[in-house]
Design an enzyme around this catalytic site. Structure first.
Site, PDB file in Angstrom:
ATOM      1  N   HIS A 159       2.164  19.409 -24.568  1.00 31.70           N
ATOM      2  CA  HIS A 159       2.113  18.208 -24.785  1.00 31.70           C
ATOM      3  C   HIS A 159       1.639  17.949 -26.236  1.00 31.70           C
ATOM      4  O   HIS A 159       2.035  16.771 -26.870  1.00 31.70           O
ATOM      5  CB  HIS A 159       1.138  17.514 -23.797  1.00 31.70           C
ATOM      6  CG  HIS A 159       1.491  17.621 -22.573  1.00 31.70           C
ATOM      7  ND1 HIS A 159       0.901  18.348 -21.585  1.00 31.70           N
ATOM      8  CD2 HIS A 159       2.468  17.129 -21.939  1.00 31.70           C
ATOM      9  CE1 HIS A 159       1.420  18.542 -20.362  1.00 31.70           C
ATOM     10  NE2 HIS A 159       2.552  17.476 -20.200  1.00 31.70           N
ATOM     11  N   GLN A 176      16.149  16.922 -18.336  1.00 35.37           N
ATOM     12  CA  GLN A 176      15.363  15.613 -18.511  1.00 35.37           C
ATOM     13  C   GLN A 176      15.807  14.874 -19.700  1.00 35.37           C
ATOM     14  O   GLN A 176      16.094  13.557 -19.482  1.00 35.37           O
ATOM     15  CB  GLN A 176      14.027  15.849 -18.233  1.00 35.37           C
ATOM     16  CG  GLN A 176      13.269  14.504 -18.479  1.00 35.37           C
ATOM     17  CD  GLN A 176      11.814  14.861 -18.098  1.00 35.37           C
ATOM     18  OE1 GLN A 176      11.448  14.581 -17.101  1.00 35.37           O
ATOM     19  NE2 GLN A 176      10.777  15.015 -19.046  1.00 35.37           N
ATOM     20  N   LYS A 180      11.244  21.914 -22.734  1.00 39.04           N
ATOM     21  CA  LYS A 180      11.341  22.690 -21.522  1.00 39.04           C
ATOM     22  C   LYS A 180      12.080  22.018 -20.561  1.00 39.04           C
ATOM     23  O   LYS A 180      12.797  22.776 -19.675  1.00 39.04           O
ATOM     24  CB  LYS A 180       9.795  23.051 -21.163  1.00 39.04           C
ATOM     25  CG  LYS A 180       9.659  23.895 -19.902  1.00 39.04           C
ATOM     26  CD  LYS A 180       8.456  24.071 -19.558  1.00 39.04           C
ATOM     27  CE  LYS A 180       7.673  23.070 -18.685  1.00 39.04           C
ATOM     28  NZ  LYS A 180       8.094  22.787 -17.555  1.00 39.04           N
ATOM     29  N   MET A 217       2.663  13.298 -17.734  1.00 36.12           N
ATOM     30  CA  MET A 217       1.956  13.248 -16.653  1.00 36.12           C
ATOM     31  C   MET A 217       0.426  13.943 -16.489  1.00 36.12           C
ATOM     32  O   MET A 217      -0.018  14.083 -15.408  1.00 36.12           O
ATOM     33  CB  MET A 217       2.828  13.642 -15.360  1.00 36.12           C
ATOM     34  CG  MET A 217       3.996  12.973 -15.153  1.00 36.12           C
ATOM     35  SD  MET A 217       4.894  13.138 -13.564  1.00 36.12           S
ATOM     36  CE  MET A 217       5.115  14.971 -13.479  1.00 36.12           C
ATOM     37  N   LEU A 249       4.593  26.862 -21.759  1.00 37.11           N
ATOM     38  CA  LEU A 249       3.306  26.174 -21.082  1.00 37.11           C
ATOM     39  C   LEU A 249       4.080  25.178 -20.076  1.00 37.11           C
ATOM     40  O   LEU A 249       4.851  24.554 -20.391  1.00 37.11           O
ATOM     41  CB  LEU A 249       2.939  25.444 -22.428  1.00 37.11           C
ATOM     42  CG  LEU A 249       2.378  26.371 -23.403  1.00 37.11           C
ATOM     43  CD1 LEU A 249       1.476  25.704 -24.187  1.00 37.11           C
ATOM     44  CD2 LEU A 249       1.408  27.478 -22.551  1.00 37.11           C
ATOM     45  N   SER A 250       3.185  24.988 -19.085  1.00 35.77           N
ATOM     46  CA  SER A 250       3.471  24.149 -17.987  1.00 35.77           C
ATOM     47  C   SER A 250       2.303  23.590 -17.549  1.00 35.77           C
ATOM     48  O   SER A 250       1.390  24.372 -17.129  1.00 35.77           O
ATOM     49  CB  SER A 250       4.612  24.495 -17.089  1.00 35.77           C
ATOM     50  OG  SER A 250       4.656  23.734 -15.694  1.00 35.77           O
ATOM     51  N   GLY A 295       9.773  17.296 -24.533  1.00 31.50           N
ATOM     52  CA  GLY A 295       9.809  18.553 -24.576  1.00 31.50           C
ATOM     53  C   GLY A 295      10.837  19.342 -23.986  1.00 31.50           C
ATOM     54  O   GLY A 295      11.430  18.918 -22.980  1.00 31.50           O
TER      55      GLY A 295
HETATM   56  O1  PAF Z   1       8.054  15.365 -18.427  1.00 31.30           O
HETATM   57  C1  PAF Z   1       7.440  14.626 -17.512  1.00 31.30           C
HETATM   58  O2  PAF Z   1       6.177  15.028 -17.859  1.00 31.30           O
HETATM   59  C2  PAF Z   1       7.819  13.392 -16.674  1.00 31.30           C
HETATM   60  O3  PAF Z   1       9.018  13.604 -16.259  1.00 31.30           O
HETATM   61  C3  PAF Z   1       7.821  12.107 -17.597  1.00 31.30           C
HETATM   62  C4  PAF Z   1       8.890  12.032 -18.793  1.00 31.30           C
HETATM   63  C5  PAF Z   1       6.507  12.099 -18.273  1.00 31.30           C
HETATM   64  C6  PAF Z   1       8.045  10.866 -16.763  1.00 31.30           C
HETATM   65  O4  PAF Z   1       7.252  10.883 -15.632  1.00 31.30           O
END
Ligand code: PAF
Length: 287
Positions: A37, A153, A149, A30, A184-185, A147
């Site tokens: 990332h 998900q 973190k 995102m 990291l976020s 990731g």
């Molecule tokens: O982890 C994220 O940044 C989001 O949930 C993702 C996987 C890009 C989906 O929008």
């Protein structure tokens, strides 16, 4: 690096790469990119001949309009980082391009999506499944990178891939931390200097909770210890701390048998910023 904003453009770039026998890696993001990332990007660049990084703040996964509104957006800086890393395509669609019609699909994600983030953020995982399934169909990757973190998900995405029968390998990559331990976020930039200064208390407490568990304490006691310790810091409030099975995501009431693993997942509010983190436990043999 090519910046592509249309689905058609993406599909053409991927088809060209495939015709050159290159395997495709997809890193969905995102934006507001940081070293976490970039570790996924580096892994994809190592594993594949062609790497696509998507940068899209997906509205369907935000259950809180303020969180969507304030989510950091740093496209230029993101593109500079991706270009320097050697990424082939940055895919940066608009909301209309991603969702020409509203996505009304409801995924049967099962128990992995019903606890923790699934319970606290209704609709969140369905939105993640919607956008990631779309990206996978559009980019047709061999592998996709996520990731740890966002530990839960990954389990949800694996389930979505199974339901949709998508031929994509899910690669999970370790959490990246600041030198003081803070995971990291993209949301870290929203912390005030005071909140940032005490933020490492959270990972430190997770680590000392692991020592507490290694001392032979019950799982319940470790949960209480971690929750109470984090709550004792001014301005921090634990939303949940659950120690869960790493595959089913279901909260455990007792430690697994010797050699088994569990993951402690925490969500903490620092003022109006909601941050998540997790830690792995391996139950050591008792001598
Ligand atoms: O982890 C994220 O940044 C989001 O949930 C993702 C996987 C890009 C989906 O929008």
């Amino acid at each position: 690096m090519e910046i592509i904003r249309t689905v058609q453009g993406l599909q053409k770039a991927v088809a060209d790469a495939r015709s050159n026998n290159r395997s495709i890696g997809l890193v969905p993001t995102m934006g507001a990119l940081h070293a976490g990332h970039m570790s996924l990007v580096d892994r994809s660049l190592k594993d594949n001949g062609f790497t696509v990084v998507s940068v899209f703040v997906n509205p369907t996964q935000f259950n809180n309009p303020d969180d969507l509104r304030t989510y950091p957006r740093t496209e230029e800086a993101d593109c500079r980082l991706l270009e320097a890393a050697g990424v082939d395509v940055a895919f940066i669609p608009t909301v209309e391009e991603m969702y020409p019609q509203p996505d009304t699909r409801v995924f049967d994600l099962g128990p992995v999506a019903q606890v923790m983030e699934g319970a606290m953020r209704p609709g969140h995982f369905n939105g993640v499944a919607q956008v990631v399934s779309r990206l996978m169909v559009m980019a047709d990757p061999d592998r996709a990178y996520f990731g740890e973190k966002d530990f839960q998900q990954i389990a949800v995405i694996r389930r979505m891939v199974e339901i949709e029968k998508l031929p994509v390998e899910i690669v999970d990559c370790p959490i990246c931390r600041e030198p003081d331990g803070l995971a990291l976020s993209s949301r870290n930039v929203r912390l005030t200097p005071e909140q940032r200064a005490i933020a490492p208390a959270r990972p430190r407490t997770l680590a000392s909770g692991r020592a507490d568990a290694a001392d032979g304490n019950s799982l319940r006691r470790t949960v209480e210890y971690v929750t109470d310790t984090i709550n004792s810091f001014p301005g921090m409030e634990v939303e949940y701390y659950e120690i869960v099975d790493p595959l089913t995501m279901q909260p455990l009431s007792e430690w697994p048998a010797e050699g088994g693993t569990a993951v402690g997942c925490v969500t903490v509010w620092c003022g109006d910023v909601r941050l998540i983190d997790n830690i792995k436990y391996t139950v050591k043999p008792q001598h």
